[in-house]
Design a protein around this motif. Structure first.
Motif, short mmCIF file in Angstrom:
data_model
loop_
_atom_site.label_atom_id
_atom_site.label_comp_id
_atom_site.label_asym_id
_atom_site.label_seq_id
_atom_site.Cartn_x
_atom_site.Cartn_y
_atom_site.Cartn_z
N UNK A 140 8.89 0.64 5.15
CA UNK A 140 10.19 1.31 5.00
C UNK A 140 10.17 2.67 5.67
N UNK A 141 9.02 3.35 5.59
CA UNK A 141 8.91 4.66 6.22
C UNK A 141 9.01 4.52 7.74
N UNK A 179 1.82 7.84 14.11
CA UNK A 179 1.84 7.83 12.65
C UNK A 179 0.48 7.52 12.05
N UNK A 210 3.66 2.44 5.05
CA UNK A 210 4.85 1.87 4.44
C UNK A 210 5.83 1.40 5.51
N UNK A 265 0.80 -1.22 0.00
CA UNK A 265 0.00 0.00 0.00
C UNK A 265 0.83 1.27 0.00
N UNK A 266 1.96 1.27 0.62
CA UNK A 266 2.72 2.52 0.70
C UNK A 266 2.02 3.49 1.61
N UNK A 267 2.18 4.79 1.34
CA UNK A 267 1.60 5.78 2.21
C UNK A 267 2.25 5.75 3.57
N UNK A 268 1.47 6.12 4.58
CA UNK A 268 2.04 6.17 5.92
C UNK A 268 2.20 4.77 6.51
#
Lengths: 498, 245
Positions: free
Chosen positions: A357-358, A395, A355, A350-353
Motif C-alpha cells: 500500500x505504501x 525505497x 508495504x 510484513x508492513x514497513x517499507x
C-alpha cells in the motif's frame, strides 16, 4: 493460419504531397525536377502532367516543349522516406505490423486484422478511402505473400484482392517486372520474348538459374509463397501491448477512462498469469486527424493491480486532447519485472517499507507532485553533519552503515549555518550570549566544544568547534565557531535541539 | 439512583466516543506511548491513535521542542516496524537525531512540498494508506473542513496523524482530537554542575475531546519521558486562562 499481406502503392507520392500543401496545384500540370549531370531531369509527375504525355526521366526542357505552361518545382530527395515513415506510423491503427517499402510503398502484415472491419473488402476500401481523403492516389492489393500483393498493386489494373492460395493464377498474366527483379534481368527477359510470367514460370529451375541468376528463383518463390519473406516493422512490437480500436471516435473523458480501464484489465490479467508486474506503461491515443496523444506512468514496484495503475493514469487523463475523436487506444508495458504472488503475500503481512500500500501511495504522490519531492534518508560515513546522511536511491536500498547516536545532535538542522554575533570571554570557551535574528540569548548552560574537522579529501576549509548551549528560557541551540581564535573566525548557529 | 444515573452517563459516553473518532481501548491496549500520567487526560486513559493531533508552536525553538516530544510518541507507534511519512515544505529535520528517540530514520519517507494545498492532499492520501504508523505534516493553517477530512481518513485506516502548526495566524476550531503546545523549560541543573543536562519541556494539552486538558513538566531522558514536579503556581485550566486573557 495463413498470412495475409497488403501492399499499398502511392502512385504519385511526392506530387500528391505538394498538392496537399498547395491545393491550387491540383489541376495545373507540374513536375518535380532535380539536376543530374548539369541537366534538369523530371523526377515526379502529377496526373494532369502525365495525361499530357510527360513521364519521369525526360529533361525539363523536353517537358516544357510538350506543355509550355508546365510548373517545375524542386525535388526533395529525402521527402519520400520521411513521408512513408509518417504514413506508416499513422497506419498503425489498421495493423501493428507495417514496413516501409521504398521508394513509394508500404507493406502491411494484416494477418487477423481484416475481420475487425468485417471482411477484407471493407478493410481495403476503408484504407483506400482514408488515403483518398488525404489526397493520395493509391493502389492497394491484399494477397497471401508480399511479392504477389506488390505485383498486383502495381501491375494489375482491376484486381485488388487475391484469394487464398490463388497467387500463381494472379501472377501469370503479369510482366516480369512485377517480380521485383533487377533492371538488367527484366531487360534480358524481354529481349528473349518472355513478356509475361506465364512464359517462364514452368521452365526448369536449373535453366532459369543458369541464365538469369539465383535472384529470379528467390523472387518467384517469395511471390508464390514457397519462401518466407520477413518485413521490418516501423514500430517494434512491444511484448506487452493491448489495443482497443473504436467503431466511433471517442472524444469524452469518460470514454477514454472506459477504454483505459479495459486495456488495463486485459494487460493486468496477462501480467498476472505470467507472474509479472509493470514498472513503466505508456498509453497512446491515435486521433482521427492523424496525431497521437500519449501519457505515461511509472511505479516504484512492479504491479499488476489494475485499480492502482488506473489511479496513476487518472491524474493525467485530462491532459489528453481528443480533438475530433480517438479511434484507437494502445497500452504498452515498456518495462516489466518479475513479481511472484508469494512475495506479494509477504508484503501485505510484513508492513514497513515493503508495504504494498505504501508503494502504491508513493506512486500516486509521485504522479501528482513529482518523484523528486519524495526522499528517504540513509546514514553516510561522515562526521561532517551535512554529510552524515544522504538521499537513498530507492525505497529498499539497504543501509551501508548504522545511524550514530553517540553524540547529541539537534532535531532541527539549518540547511545552511547562519552567522550570529556572540560575546565570548575566553578563547575556546562557550559564548556568554549571542544574537540571532535580532533576539539576544543569554547562555546559562553550555557543553562542548566538539571539534569536527573538515574532510580534506572532499573539501578545503576550516574546522568547526560545536557547542551545545541553553539560554535562560531553556531553549537549546547548536552553535559553532569556524576556525581558530587566532585566525579569522566566525560564529554560526547550525541547529535547534528539542 | 445516583449510581444508575452515573452508569447511564458512562454508557452514553462510551457510545458517543466511537462516533467522535475514538476507538475502544481494548484494541490498542498493547500500545504504550510512554506518556506516563499524561495518559489520564485521555478517555480510557489511552493515547488516541487513529486520530489527528495538532501541535501549536510560535517560534522555531518551540517547534524543535514539539518535534522532540512528538518523536517520543512516534517511536512507540513505529515500534511494530511500520513506516511513517513526514511532509514539510523544506527538510529541517536532521534525520540522524531521530535515532536518539529510538526511531529508525530510514523508515520515514520525507516529502517536501511547497504548496499547503499539496501538503494537505498528500496527507489525506497518506492517512488513507493502511499499514503506516503515522503521518506527520508541517503546515501553517488548517481549516475546520480540512481537519474534518483528515479525521475521516484516519477513521478507516487506523493511521495516526500529527499536524505541526508553526506560528499559525489564528487558532481556529479544528476537528483534531487534541491540541498541544510544547515549550522548552530550563533544565534546572544546579549552579556548579557542568554541561546542559536533559531537555525539559512544558507540555500543555490545550484541548482534548472527552478528556481533561492539563499541564505537565517532563524531562526527556534518552527518548523516554520522565515527569518532574510542577512549580507551585500551575495547572490553570485552559478555559480559565482564556477568560483571564
Amino acid at each position: 493460419m495463413s498470412k495475409r499481406f497488403m501492399s499499398i502503392w502511392f502512385r504519385h507520392l511526392k506530387t500528391d504531397w505538394f498538392t496537399r500543401r498547395q491545393p491550387a496545384l491540383k489541376t495545373i500540370p507540374f513536375v518535380l525536377a532535380a539536376s543530374d549531370h548539369g541537366r534538369l531531369i523530371v523526377t515526379a509527375v502529377n496526373i494532369p502532367a502525365q495525361s499530357e504525355g510527360i513521364h519521369t526521366g525526360i529533361t525539363v526542357a523536353d517537358a516544357r516543349a510538350l506543355v509550355p505552361s508546365l510548373q517545375v518545382l524542386d525535388d526533395q530527395p529525402e521527402l519520400p522516406g520521411k513521408l512513408l515513415q509518417g504514413i506508416a506510423t499513422y497506419s498503425i491503427r489498421y495493423t501493428p505490423l507495417i514496413a516501409v517499402d521504398p521508394p513509394d510503398g508500404l507493406i502491411l502484415d494484416i494477418t487477423g486484422c481484416a475481420h475487425l472491419w468485417k471482411g477484407e473488402q471493407i478493410y481495403l476500401t476503408t484504407i483506400a478511402n482514408r488515403f483518398k481523403y488525404f489526397g493520395y492516389d493509391t493502389r492497394i492489393c491484399i494477397a497471401d505473400t508480399i511479392g504477389t500483393a506488390w505485383a498486383i498493386a502495381r501491375f494489375a489494373q482491376d484486381k485488388t484482392i487475391v484469394e487464398h492460395e490463388q497467387q500463381t493464377a494472379a501472377l501469370l498474366p503479369l510482366p516480369p517486372g512485377a517480380l521485383r527483379l533487377e533492371q538488367e534481368t527484366i531487360e534480358r527477359l524481354e529481349k528473349l520474348g518472355l513478356l509475361t510470367v506465364s512464359y517462364f514460370i514452368s521452365m526448369p529451375r536449373t535453366a532459369l538459374r543458369r541464365r538469369f541468376g539465383k535472384h529470379i528463383l528467390l523472387r518467384l518463390d517469395q511471390a508464390l509463397g514457397h519462401e518466407p519473406e520477413a518485413i521490418i516493422p516501423v514500430q517494434p512490437i512491444e511484448p506487452y501491448q493491448e489495443r482497443l480500436p473504436c467503431l466511433e471516435p471517442i472524444a469524452t473523458a469518460t470514454g477514454i477512462e472506459i477504454a483505459l480501464q479495459r486495456l488495463l484489465d486485459a494487460l493486468c490479467k496477462r501480467l498476472m498469469q505470467e507472474e509479472k508486474g509493470l514498472r513503466i506503461a505508456l498509453f497512446k491515443c491515435y486521433r482521427v486527424d492523424g496525431k497521437i496523444e500519449q501519457i505515461d506512468i511509472g511505479t516504484n514496484r512492479p504491479s499488476h493491480n489494475a485499480g492502482h495503475l488506473f489511479k496513476l493514469f487518472e491524474n493525467k487523463i485530462n491532459t489528453i486532447e481528443p480533438a475530433l475523436g480517438i479511434e484507437l487506444f494502445t497500452l504498452d508495458a515498456q518495462k516489466v519485472e518479475a513479481l511472484s504472488p508469494l512475495q506479494q503475500k509477504m508484503w501485505e503481512q510484513t508492513g514497513g517499507l515493503d508495504n504494498i500500500h505504501l508503494a502504491e501511495l508513493l506512486d500516486r504522490i509521485a504522479g501528482k507532485v513529482g518523484a523528486d519531492c519524495i526522499h528517504r534518508y540513509v546514514p553516510d560515513e561522515h562526521y561532517w553533519p551535512e554529510r552524515s546522511f544522504k538521499k537513498a536511491v530507492s525505497l529498499n536500498e539497504p543501509l551501508q552503515t548504522t545511524w550514530k547516536a553517540d553524540r547529541p545532535r539537534p532535531i532541527q538542522l539549518l540547511s545552511k549555518p547562519e552567522p550570529i554575533q556572540v560575546t565570548a570571554p575566553i578563547p575556546d570557551y562557550p559564548p556568554m550570549s549571542f544574537r540571532y535574528k535580532g533576539v539576544l540569548h543569554k547562555i546559562i548552560k553550555a557543553d562542548g566544544p566538539e571539534r569536527i574537522e573538515q574532510e580534506w579529501w572532499l573539501q578545503e576549509g576550516q574546522h568547526r568547534d560545536y557547542y551545545y548551549v541553553e539560554d535562560e528560557a531553556g531553549q537549546r541551540y547548536w552553535l559553532f565557531r569556524s576556525g581558530h581564535y587566532e585566525a579569522a573566525y566566525q560564529w554560526f548557529i547550525h541547529g535547534f535541539f528539542a | 439512583m445516583l449510581t444508575t444515573k452515573a452508569n447511564i452517563i458512562a454508557r452514553l459516553q462510551k457510545d458517543i466516543s466511537p462516533l467522535q473518532g475514538y476507538r475502544s481501548a481494548s484494541k490498542n491496549s498493547a500500545l504504550d506511548t510512554g506518556l506516563g500520567p499524561i495518559k489520564y487526560a485521555f478517555p480510557n486513559a489511552t493515547f488516541p491513535i487513529a486520530a489527528i493531533h495538532e501541535f501549536i508552536s510560535t517560534q522555531t525553538e518551540d517547534a524543535a521542542a514539539t518535534k522532540g516530544f512528538m518523536s517520543t510518541i512516534l517511536a512507540s507507534l513505529m515500534r511494530n516496524n511500520n513506516a511513517s511519512i513526514w511532509i514539510s515544505n523544506a527538510r529541517n529535520i536532521f534525520p540522524p537525531s531521530l535515532k536518539g528517540y529510538d526511531i529508525t530514520p530510514d523508515k520515514i519517507i520525507f516529502i517536501q512540498l511547497q504548496k499547503e494545498k499539496d501538503i494537505l492532499w498528500v496527507m489525506e492520501e497518506a492517512l488513507k494508506c493502511e499499514g503506516l504508523a503515522a503521518v506527520i505534516a508541517e503546515i501553517k493553517e488548517l481549516s475546520f473542513t480540512d481537519s474534518r477530512r483528515l479525521q475521516l481518513a484516519v477513521e478507516k485506516s487506523q493511521v495516526t496523524g500529527f499536524i505541526i502548526r508553526n506560528n499559525p495566524r489564528s487558532l481556529n476550531t479544528t476537528a483534531c482530537v487534541t491540541r498541544w503546545k510544547i515549550t522548552a523549560l530550563p533544565a534546572g541543573l544546579q549552579e556548579n554542575m557542568p554541561g546542559v543536562g536533559f531537555p525539559h519541556w512544558n507540555i500543555e494539552l490545550l484541548k482534548v475531546r472527552n478528556g481533561k486538558p492539563g499541564n505537565w513538566h517532563v524531562a526527556c531522558i534518552a527518548g523516554q519521558l520522565k515527569h518532574t514536579a510542577l512549580p507551585a503556581v500551575e495547572v490553570i485550566p485552559f478555559e480559565q486562562k482564556k477568560k483571564a486573557g
